[in-house]
Design a protein around this motif. Structure first.
Motif, PDB file in Angstrom:
ATOM      1  N   LEU A 435       0.848  -1.184   0.000  1.00 41.66           N
ATOM      2  CA  LEU A 435       0.000   0.000   0.000  1.00 41.66           C
ATOM      3  C   LEU A 435       0.888   1.240   0.000  1.00 41.66           C
ATOM      4  CD1 LEU A 435      -2.764   1.414   0.267  1.00 41.66           C
ATOM      5  CD2 LEU A 435      -2.475   1.253   2.765  1.00 41.66           C
ATOM      6  N   GLY A 436       0.777   2.053  -1.049  1.00 40.13           N
ATOM      7  CA  GLY A 436       1.518   3.312  -1.130  1.00 40.13           C
ATOM      8  C   GLY A 436       0.727   4.435  -0.517  1.00 40.13           C
ATOM      9  N   VAL A 437       1.374   5.276   0.299  1.00 39.44           N
ATOM     10  CA  VAL A 437       0.724   6.407   0.955  1.00 39.44           C
ATOM     11  C   VAL A 437       1.455   7.684   0.550  1.00 39.44           C
ATOM     12  CG1 VAL A 437       0.088   7.466   3.145  1.00 39.44           C
ATOM     13  CG2 VAL A 437       0.054   4.975   2.913  1.00 39.44           C
ATOM     14  N   ASP A 438       0.769   8.542  -0.182  1.00 42.59           N
ATOM     15  CA  ASP A 438       1.315   9.852  -0.550  1.00 42.59           C
ATOM     16  C   ASP A 438       0.814  10.862   0.470  1.00 42.59           C
ATOM     17  OD1 ASP A 438       2.426  12.000  -1.768  1.00 42.59           O
ATOM     18  OD2 ASP A 438       1.083  12.035  -3.500  1.00 42.59           O
ATOM     19  N   PRO A 439       1.666  11.287   1.423  1.00 39.96           N
ATOM     20  CA  PRO A 439       1.204  12.108   2.548  1.00 39.96           C
ATOM     21  C   PRO A 439       0.642  13.445   2.092  1.00 39.96           C
ATOM     22  CG  PRO A 439       3.405  11.242   2.944  1.00 39.96           C
ATOM     23  CD  PRO A 439       3.106  11.012   1.500  1.00 39.96           C
ATOM     24  N   GLY A 440      -0.290  13.944   2.849  1.00 41.07           N
ATOM     25  CA  GLY A 440      -0.883  15.261   2.627  1.00 41.07           C
ATOM     26  C   GLY A 440      -1.429  15.792   3.930  1.00 41.07           C
ATOM     27  N   THR A 441      -1.788  17.064   3.920  1.00 37.96           N
ATOM     28  CA  THR A 441      -2.326  17.680   5.139  1.00 37.96           C
ATOM     29  C   THR A 441      -3.822  17.937   4.975  1.00 37.96           C
ATOM     30  OG1 THR A 441      -1.594  19.827   4.256  1.00 37.96           O
ATOM     31  CG2 THR A 441      -0.120  18.697   5.808  1.00 37.96           C
ATOM     32  N   SER A 442      -4.175  19.066   4.420  1.00 36.49           N
ATOM     33  CA  SER A 442      -5.598  19.416   4.311  1.00 36.49           C
ATOM     34  C   SER A 442      -6.323  18.542   3.299  1.00 36.49           C
ATOM     35  CB  SER A 442      -5.743  20.890   3.913  1.00 36.49           C
ATOM     36  OG  SER A 442      -5.087  21.136   2.673  1.00 36.49           O
ATOM     37  N   LEU A 443      -5.598  18.076   2.257  1.00 38.01           N
ATOM     38  CA  LEU A 443      -6.232  17.239   1.240  1.00 38.01           C
ATOM     39  C   LEU A 443      -6.156  15.753   1.568  1.00 38.01           C
ATOM     40  CD1 LEU A 443      -5.035  19.067  -2.007  1.00 38.01           C
ATOM     41  CD2 LEU A 443      -7.218  19.290  -0.808  1.00 38.01           C
ATOM     42  N   ARG A 547      -3.195  10.082  -6.921  1.00 42.44           N
ATOM     43  CA  ARG A 547      -3.343   8.653  -6.655  1.00 42.44           C
ATOM     44  C   ARG A 547      -2.340   7.840  -7.476  1.00 42.44           C
ATOM     45  NH1 ARG A 547      -9.688   7.455  -5.236  1.00 42.44           N
ATOM     46  NH2 ARG A 547     -10.054   9.412  -4.107  1.00 42.44           N
ATOM     47  N   ILE A 548      -1.979   8.348  -8.660  1.00 37.24           N
ATOM     48  CA  ILE A 548      -0.900   7.703  -9.427  1.00 37.24           C
ATOM     49  C   ILE A 548       0.396   7.760  -8.626  1.00 37.24           C
ATOM     50  CG2 ILE A 548       0.467   7.826 -11.535  1.00 37.24           C
ATOM     51  CD1 ILE A 548      -1.952   8.969 -12.966  1.00 37.24           C
ATOM     52  N   SER A 549       0.618   8.879  -7.948  1.00 40.21           N
ATOM     53  CA  SER A 549       1.816   9.017  -7.106  1.00 40.21           C
ATOM     54  C   SER A 549       1.857   7.954  -6.021  1.00 40.21           C
ATOM     55  CB  SER A 549       1.860  10.410  -6.471  1.00 40.21           C
ATOM     56  OG  SER A 549       1.951  11.409  -7.459  1.00 40.21           O
ATOM     57  N   ALA A 550       0.723   7.682  -5.404  1.00 41.79           N
ATOM     58  CA  ALA A 550       0.678   6.668  -4.347  1.00 41.79           C
ATOM     59  C   ALA A 550       1.018   5.286  -4.900  1.00 41.79           C
ATOM     60  CB  ALA A 550      -0.707   6.658  -3.702  1.00 41.79           C
ATOM     61  N   ILE A 551       0.482   4.959  -6.079  1.00 42.14           N
ATOM     62  CA  ILE A 551       0.800   3.668  -6.704  1.00 42.14           C
ATOM     63  C   ILE A 551       2.283   3.600  -7.054  1.00 42.14           C
ATOM     64  CG2 ILE A 551       0.403   2.267  -8.760  1.00 42.14           C
ATOM     65  CD1 ILE A 551      -2.490   3.220  -8.728  1.00 42.14           C
ATOM     66  N   SER A 552       2.833   4.714  -7.555  1.00 42.56           N
ATOM     67  CA  SER A 552       4.252   4.733  -7.912  1.00 42.56           C
ATOM     68  C   SER A 552       5.140   4.533  -6.693  1.00 42.56           C
ATOM     69  CB  SER A 552       4.590   6.062  -8.592  1.00 42.56           C
ATOM     70  OG  SER A 552       5.945   6.107  -8.976  1.00 42.56           O
ATOM     71  N   LEU A 553       4.751   5.089  -5.545  1.00 38.11           N
ATOM     72  CA  LEU A 553       5.525   4.895  -4.315  1.00 38.11           C
ATOM     73  C   LEU A 553       5.551   3.417  -3.928  1.00 38.11           C
ATOM     74  CD1 LEU A 553       4.321   7.948  -2.186  1.00 38.11           C
ATOM     75  CD2 LEU A 553       6.580   7.626  -3.204  1.00 38.11           C
ATOM     76  N   ALA A 554       4.421   2.755  -4.059  1.00 42.17           N
ATOM     77  CA  ALA A 554       4.374   1.321  -3.731  1.00 42.17           C
ATOM     78  C   ALA A 554       5.258   0.519  -4.692  1.00 42.17           C
ATOM     79  CB  ALA A 554       2.929   0.833  -3.788  1.00 42.17           C
ATOM     80  N   ARG A 555       5.224   0.866  -5.957  1.00 45.16           N
ATOM     81  CA  ARG A 555       6.038   0.157  -6.939  1.00 45.16           C
ATOM     82  C   ARG A 555       7.530   0.397  -6.718  1.00 45.16           C
ATOM     83  NH1 ARG A 555       2.816   1.182 -12.667  1.00 45.16           N
ATOM     84  NH2 ARG A 555       1.138  -0.342 -12.326  1.00 45.16           N
TER      85      ARG A 555
END
Length: 827
Positions: A435-443, A547-555
């Motif tokens: 599971l890739g997690v792309d951190p964010g604050t308000s979003l 969300r593409i960024s999150a998938i890329s982090l997992a990959r």
């Protein structure tokens, strides 16, 4: 300057050197004719001097008079100089520096045409010889490497399949040799171009040609060419005939003769003479030796006052303001920093050498003995002084700066390519859902979950700072439980520490039971650039870039190599002043190191993406597209030989790529190994000697038997191959499927340290090495700003990207965002 200056003692030239060496002087030397010429003019014209006559004529009249009297030969042909001209070779440094030079009676224009037409355009040096000297390799190896490069062989192919030639050379050394080879090829072309330019001016001679053919670096060639660029600029305002007159007069002075020089032409003749002195071998060789050996001081001065300086805060280059450095003590990163400060106009840089005018003058006078003792020895001395101040010293300073910059740029290239290689070869995490997690604050934090093969299974978003914490936690847990995912990859961007603390708290309370969940922090440099690229849009047509960024982090955790090649290496956040390096050199080096990594790991030709295939040795973007197109039309490749069926693949292409493209569950078991098809016959004899079948290749039993019988195989003469090549094949058969190490996904920071404000001098931290430079390593300690572990505080250890270290804070400046670290241990 009274009397007959051409008969003065030799020390007059010494005085003139001092008089005319200042670049600020309004340089208009006075020249008188030699006594013999003056006497001939007096007798012929019935006058005591030609000066009055020349003054009375207008410039146009004097120019027309010269053209009329010189039309047939484009040189001086007046009766009193004709015998001299017929007895002199006008076109050679050699004749000027050798009193015993032979001459002939040909006209100057005929001699010049004959010489230029007979000159060889090939440099006197050989590429293999320079590779042998510069990189300290055997001459035979250098010759064979030159042949391999000429044939178009790639670094990965040579490193893996031509070990019988390269021996124990590393790929890094091969890349450096290839870089030198490319520069020498370019230098050959540039030498030919410079020769053509100077020949077109009509001023090429044997001595200058010899000097050009001996140039072994771009800096040397540029410095030889520089004086003649000014001459070329004069062609726009000066007819070629006039230029030839000045050139010929300078040649005659160097040969100890007495040319006719009108006072109005003195400056032009002097400049041509100085240009010839500056481009002669004696000057070039002496300046090159000074560049390498002479003591030199580099001075950095801040531009403007505190209020006027571009760097008003004084922080960017404060280590270099108003300081002097001995160039021998400068480190590569300091040179790069100084160059950048000068480019940004923060600092003014000057070089200072010890005065060498006396030694330079003696060198030049010894090289041109005829000019030193000739009737125009004073004008020759003036030319030496002018050349010293206006050509030699500036040239030496440029050579020194260029040499320093070249060394620094090479160091930056080495650091960057080494870091890229370490990053690309990061240990993969196989056969796990992530599971890739792309951190964010308000979003909120964007989520992307992938399968064991990298396919996206689900996406979503959670809000760790939401008021309804339980709802967000249940949503997060439900996603992990549904897909049995036990590994989380968190991007290290803004909001990373909050997301990490939120997830770590749930893990510590065993919130995801029965799953045993672990997490790791991933460098997200370049991931946002990829998520907006055309390639990402093609793969994820209806998905938001976050969300593409999150998938890329997992990959990036599952298969770092396959994912990181989608991003230009410049955007990976590693290196040392790489943006100041020549872009062509940087791109070439990066392409080679990425190709090396992809090739050595190997690619499954039936499943690899276009991004991965294009970096295989011997392939390109278009060939990668053709392979995928062929795969889609005709199905999977059954054996390596089928690659020949792809449009655009020729013998050379197949030779380069075949050993790196793997075919699993195909016709031939050897197609799953990194053994090149050209060695299959030798492998067959090895299997026959070991009484084993091809289907057993790659098994633990096969590798154990190979290790046991290795020495016997080397001694076995029936294999009909060289020892070096046999060792190479045995190594390839002994390797595991993936050369990368097994991953350890655990990643822990102190939970009580979230920002720089939580730090203090002496506190101990753990972190990962994220960048390595010549002056130290940068450590991610989980506070949003990487700390610097200076080489002086590394306890002699050499770190690599990905190393986990335990450090303590030894220096802290929150306002400037700087953290100084000291190494405790490498975990």
């Amino acid at each position: 300057m009274g009397g007959c200056w051409c008969c003065d003692e030799d020390n007059s030239s010494d005085e003139l050197l001092d008089d005319y060496s200042s670049p600020n002087r309004n340089w208009e030397p006075v020249i008188q004719q030699p006594r013999s010429t003056r006497s001939a003019n007096n007798n012929r014209n019935g006058t005591n001097s030609t000066r009055g006559r020349n003054r009375r004529r207008s410039p146009a009249a004097r120019r027309n008079r010269r053209r009329s009297s010189q039309r047939d030969t484009a040189w001086h042909t007046s009766q009193h100089l004709a015998p001299i001209h017929q007895s002199i070779n006008h076109n050679s440094f050699a004749s000027a520096s050798n009193p015993n030079s032979n001459t002939n009676g040909s006209s100057p224009s005929e001699e010049r045409h004959l010489i230029v037409s007979n000159l060889n355009s090939e440099p006197t040096w050989k590429i293999s010889t320079l590779l042998h000297k510069e990189h300290n390799i055997g001459l035979n190896a250098a010759q064979q490497l030159e042949t391999l490069f000429n044939e178009g062989n790639t670094i990965p192919f040579i490193a893996r399949h031509r070990k019988d030639i390269i021996g124990q050379m590393t790929t890094e050394k091969l890349r450096n040799i290839k870089c030198t080879y490319n520069k020498l090829l370019q230098l050959r072309q540039d030498i030919a171009k410079v020769c053509a330019d100077i020949s077109a001016m009509g001023i090429m001679n044997e001595g200058l040609h010899s000097t050009l053919m001996n140039a072994t670096s771009q800096v040397t060639l540029d410095e030889i060419h520089a004086p003649y660029k000014a001459v070329a600029d004069q062609l726009a305002s000066m007819e070629r005939e006039e230029l030839a007159i000045y050139e010929q007069s300078a040649n005659l002075v160097l040969q100890g003769q007495s040319p006719f020089i009108e006072p109005t032409d003195t400056v032009q003749v002097m400049r041509h003479l100085a240009a010839k002195i500056g481009s002669c071998p004696a000057s070039g060789e002496y300046l090159e030796s000074l560049c390498m050996e002479a003591n030199c001081t580099l001075r950095c001065d801040r531009i403007g006052d505190d209020d006027e300086s571009p760097d008003r805060e004084g922080h960017t280059f404060d280590l270099y303001y108003d300081r002097s450095f001995n160039t021998r003590d400068l480190r590569e990163h300091q040179i790069l920093a100084i160059n950048r400060g000068e480019k940004l106009k923060y600092i003014n840089v000057t070089l200072e050498f010890d005065d060498f005018s006396h030694l330079y003058r003696n060198r030049i006078r010894n090289y041109f003995p005829l000019a030193s003792e000739g009737p125009f020895r004073n004008i020759f001395g003036q030319a030496i002084g002018f050349c010293y101040e206006n050509i030699a010293v500036p040239r030496l300073k440029r050579m020194k700066r260029a040499a320093l910059t070249d060394v620094a740029h090479q160091a930056a290239l080495d650091v960057f390519t080494s870091n890229v290689k370490q990053l690309l070869l990061t240990t993969p995490v196989r056969n796990k859902r992530i599971l890739g997690v792309d951190p964010g604050t308000s979003l909120g934090c964007k989520l992307g979950l992938i399968s064991e093969t990298g396919e996206d299974l689900a996406t979503g978003v959670v809000f760790p700072k939401s008021k309804n914490q339980e709802l967000e936690k249940r949503k997060f847990k439900r996603l992990l439980i549904k897909f049995s995912c036990s590994l989380i990859a968190i991007g290290n961007g803004k909001g990373c520490r909050d997301a990490e603390e939120w997830i770590a708290d749930m893990i510590s309370k065993d919130y995801f039971a029965p799953l045993r969940v672990a997490y790791t922090i991933v460098n997200e440099s370049g991931v946002s650039i990829y998520s907006c690229s055309e390639e990402a849009i093609r793969e994820f047509t209806q998905m938001h870039p976050t969300r593409i960024s999150a998938i890329s982090l997992a990959r990036r955790v599952q298969d770092p190599l396959s994912e990181l090649v989608k991003v230009e290496p410049q955007h990976l956040g590693i290196g040392m002043y790489q943006h100041d390096v020549n872009p062509e050199d940087l791109n070439r080096a990066l392409a080679e190191v990425v190709t090396e990594c992809v090739s050595f790991v190997g690619v499954d030709v039936n499943t690899a993406s276009q991004c991965l295939l294009r970096y295989v040795a011997g392939l390109s973007d278009s060939l990668a597209d053709e392979i995928i197109l062929h795969r889609n039309r005709h199905g999977d490749f059954a054996q390596r030989k089928d690659i020949y069926d792809v449009r655009g693949v020729n013998t050379l292409t197949y030779k380069q790529c075949a050993g790196f493209l793997k075919i699993r569950n195909g016709v031939n078991k050897l197609d799953e190994t990194c053994v090149h098809p050209e060695s299959y016959e030798v492998v067959g004899r090895i299997l026959q000697y070991m009484s084993m079948q091809p289907a057993q290749v790659g098994t633990d039993e096969f590798r154990a038997m190979l290790l046991e019988q290795r020495d016997a195989l080397i001694r076995h003469n029936a294999l009909h191959t060289s020892k070096d090549k046999l060792l190479c094949i045995l190594d390839q058969l002994s390797k595991e499927e993936d050369v990368r190490e097994i991953a350890n996904c655990e990643r822990w920071f102190r939970t009580d340290v979230k920002s720089m404000n939580d730090l203090s001098v002496g506190i101990e931290l753990t972190g990962d090495v994220v960048n390595v430079t010549t002056f130290g390593s940068f450590i991610d300690v989980g506070v949003g700003t990487d700390g610097l572990l200076h080489v002086d505080n590394a306890r002699g250890r050499t770190l690599r990207i990905g190393n986990r270290v335990k450090v303590s804070v030894c220096d802290l400046n929150v306002e400037r965002g700087r953290i100084g670290l000291k190494l405790i241990a490498v975990q």
